[in-house]
Design an enzyme around this catalytic site. Structure first.
Site, PDB file in Angstrom:
ATOM      1  N   LYS A 117       1.028  -1.178  -0.003  1.00  0.00           N
ATOM      2  CA  LYS A 117       0.057   0.108  -0.005  1.00  0.00           C
ATOM      3  C   LYS A 117       1.052   1.266  -0.159  1.00  0.00           C
ATOM      4  O   LYS A 117       0.596   2.270  -0.570  1.00  0.00           O
ATOM      5  CB  LYS A 117      -0.879   0.072   1.042  1.00  0.00           C
ATOM      6  N   LYS A 197      -3.667  -9.859  -7.765  1.00  0.00           N
ATOM      7  CA  LYS A 197      -4.715 -10.484  -6.832  1.00  0.00           C
ATOM      8  C   LYS A 197      -5.957  -9.497  -7.021  1.00  0.00           C
ATOM      9  O   LYS A 197      -5.660  -8.313  -7.519  1.00  0.00           O
ATOM     10  CB  LYS A 197      -4.542 -10.470  -5.505  1.00  0.00           C
ATOM     11  N   LYS A 200      -9.904  -4.141  -4.746  1.00  0.00           N
ATOM     12  CA  LYS A 200     -10.826  -2.780  -4.634  1.00  0.00           C
ATOM     13  C   LYS A 200      -9.770  -1.632  -5.175  1.00  0.00           C
ATOM     14  O   LYS A 200     -10.525  -0.904  -5.980  1.00  0.00           O
ATOM     15  CB  LYS A 200     -11.193  -2.395  -3.441  1.00  0.00           C
TER      16      LYS A 200
END
Ligand code: TYM
Length: 338
Positions: A117, A197, A200
Site C-alpha cells: 500500500k 490479486k 478494490k
C-alpha cells in the site's frame, strides 16, 4: 437480542472502501455464511481501517450501509450472527492502544500489505497504515475470537495477531486465545488482468453490483492463456484465469469438458467466457436482488446494525474491563475511575 449459538467464537471484517468484488465474496464472505451456523459469529465493517487510505467523507456513511446490505444479501443471518460497524464500538481503539505497547516494530515493518500500500500511494504513507494490523488484532481479540475466515492476503496479519496475543499473555497472564485463519478454496482470486490479486484499489475486479452487461464488457477483454493468440491455438487451461473462475462457477463435468476443449483448441476464449458469464450471473444475480431489497428497507438495515453494535459492545466491555484491570489502568469499560 437473538440467541447466541454455541461453538467457537468467530470474527471477521471487511473494509467499506470501494465495491465488494468476487475476491471478497468468494475468498471470505462465502465462508462467513457457511461457518455462521456452527459458531458464535461476529462480522464487522471496519470503517476505521478504511481511513488509512485516501478518504472522502462524502458518501462514506452510505458506503457502510451499502456494504452491510451486501453482507446480509450474501446470507449472513442477523438473528444468528452479530453484524456491526467498528466505529460503533470504541473499545476497538482502546484495545489497539494496549496492543501497540506489546507489538514489535519489526513485525509491522515486515507486513507485505504495508509495503504494497505504501508503494501504491507513496504520498500517503501514514502512521495508521503502519499500525493497521494492531487494530486488526484488537478487532479479533476484543471478542476473544479463535476462528477468522479470510482470504490468503490476511494470513500474515493473523500471524501478527497471534504474536500480539502471545506477548500480551506473557506479560499480563493468559487471557487471549491465538486466532487462526480459515481459508476458502478460492483463497486468492486474481484480477481480470490475470496478474495481481483482485483488489478494490487496483480496479481489476468484478463487483457484485455490476450488471450482466457491465460484467461482460470486462470479461470480454479479460486476459486468458497467452498461448492462445488464435482460436486454433491449443491452450493450457491451468494457466488461464478464466478457467480458474470456472472452477468456482462451472461445476464438473462441464468445467472438465471446457478444459479439454481448450487444450484441443475446440472452443474459442470468447465462447468459454460466455459460459462463465452465464454461470456467474446465475450465482451472483440472486445476491444482487437481495441486496436491492435490503437497500429498499433502510429502517430494518439500521435496526440490524444498531442491534449488532449493542451485542458487540456488551462483549467488548467485558474484555476491556479485564484488560484494564490486568494492566493496572483505572476505571471500567466506560472510563470511570474507581
Ligand atoms: P478487505 O476489506 O481487503 O477484504 C475483505 C476480505 O476479502 C478477502 N479478499 C480476497 N480473497 C480472495 N481473493 C481476493 N482477491 C481477495 N481480496 C480480498 C480478504 O482476505 C478479506 O478476508 N484487513 C482486512 C479487514 C479486517 C479484518 C479484521 C479481517 C480488519 N480487521 C479482523 C479479519 C479480521 C481487509 O483489509 O480486508
Amino acid at each position: 437480542m437473538a440467541a447466541v449459538l454455541g461453538g467457537k467464537r468467530l470474527f471477521s471484517g471487511i473494509q467499506p472502501s470501494g465495491m465488494v468484488h468476487l475476491g471478497n465474496y468468494e475468498g471470505a464472505i462465502r465462508n462467513w455464511v457457511s461457518l455462521q451456523s456452527g459458531h458464535e459469529s461476529l462480522f464487522c465493517i471496519v470503517d476505521w481501517h478504511a481511513l488509512t487510505q485516501r478518504h472522502d467523507p462524502e458518501g462514506f456513511r452510505e458506503r457502510v450501509l451499502d456494504l452491510a446490505a451486501w453482507i446480509l444479501a450474501a446470507g449472513i443471518d442477523p438473528d444468528r450472527s452479530v453484524l456491526f460497524v467498528q466505529s460503533d464500538v470504541p473499545e476497538h481503539l482502546e484495545l489497539a492502544w494496549y496492543f501497540a505497547t506489546v507489538c514489535p516494530m519489526g513485525e509491522l515493518q515486515r507486513q507485505t500489505q504495508f509495503k504494497d500500500k505504501s508503494q501504491h500511494d507513496p504520498d500517503n504513507v501514514n502512521a495508521a497504515l503502519f499500525t493497521y494490523p494492531v487494530l486488526q488484532a484488537a478487532d479479533i481479540l476484543l471478542y476473544r475470537a479463535e476462528v477468522v475466515p479470510v482470504g490468503e492476503d490476511q494470513v500474515q496479519h493473523l500471524e501478527l495477531s497471534r504474536e500480539v496475543a502471545r506477548r500480551w499473555n506473557a506479560r499480563y497472564g493468559d487471557f487471549f486465545p491465538e486466532p487462526r485463519p480459515v481459508l476458502t478454496p478460492a483463497k486468492r482470486i486474481l484480477g481480470l488482468d490475470g496478474g495481481a490479486k483482485m483488489s478494490k484499489s487496483k480496479g481489476n475486479g468484478i463487483a457484485l453490483a455490476e450488471t450482466p452487461g457491465e460484467v461482460w464488457a470486462k470479461l470480454r477483454v479479460a486476459k486468458t492463456d497467452e498461448r492462445r493468440q488464435r482460436r486454433s491455438d491449443p491452450g493450457v487451461p491451468e494457466d488461464c484465469n478464466i478457467y480458474s473462475l470456472h472452477g468456482i462457477y462451472t461445476p464438473d463435468p462441464r468445467r472438465d469438458e471446457l478444459g479439454r476443449l481448450c487444450r484441443e483448441a475446440g472452443i474459442g476464449c470468447l465462447d468459454c467466457k460466455k459460459v462463465l458469464a452465464e454461470n456467474l450471473e446465475a450465482a451472483v444475480g440472486p445476491v444482487r436482488e437481495r441486496h436491492a431489497a435490503w437497500k429498499a428497507d433502510g429502517q430494518r438495515l439500521g435496526e440490524v446494525l444498531g442491534d449488532g453494535a449493542a451485542r458487540a459492545r456488551a462483549l467488548a466491555a467485558g474484555t476491556v474491563a479485564e484488560v484494564r484491570s490486568r494492566m493496572g489502568i483505572r476505571g471500567g469499560p466506560l472510563g470511570g475511575g474507581a
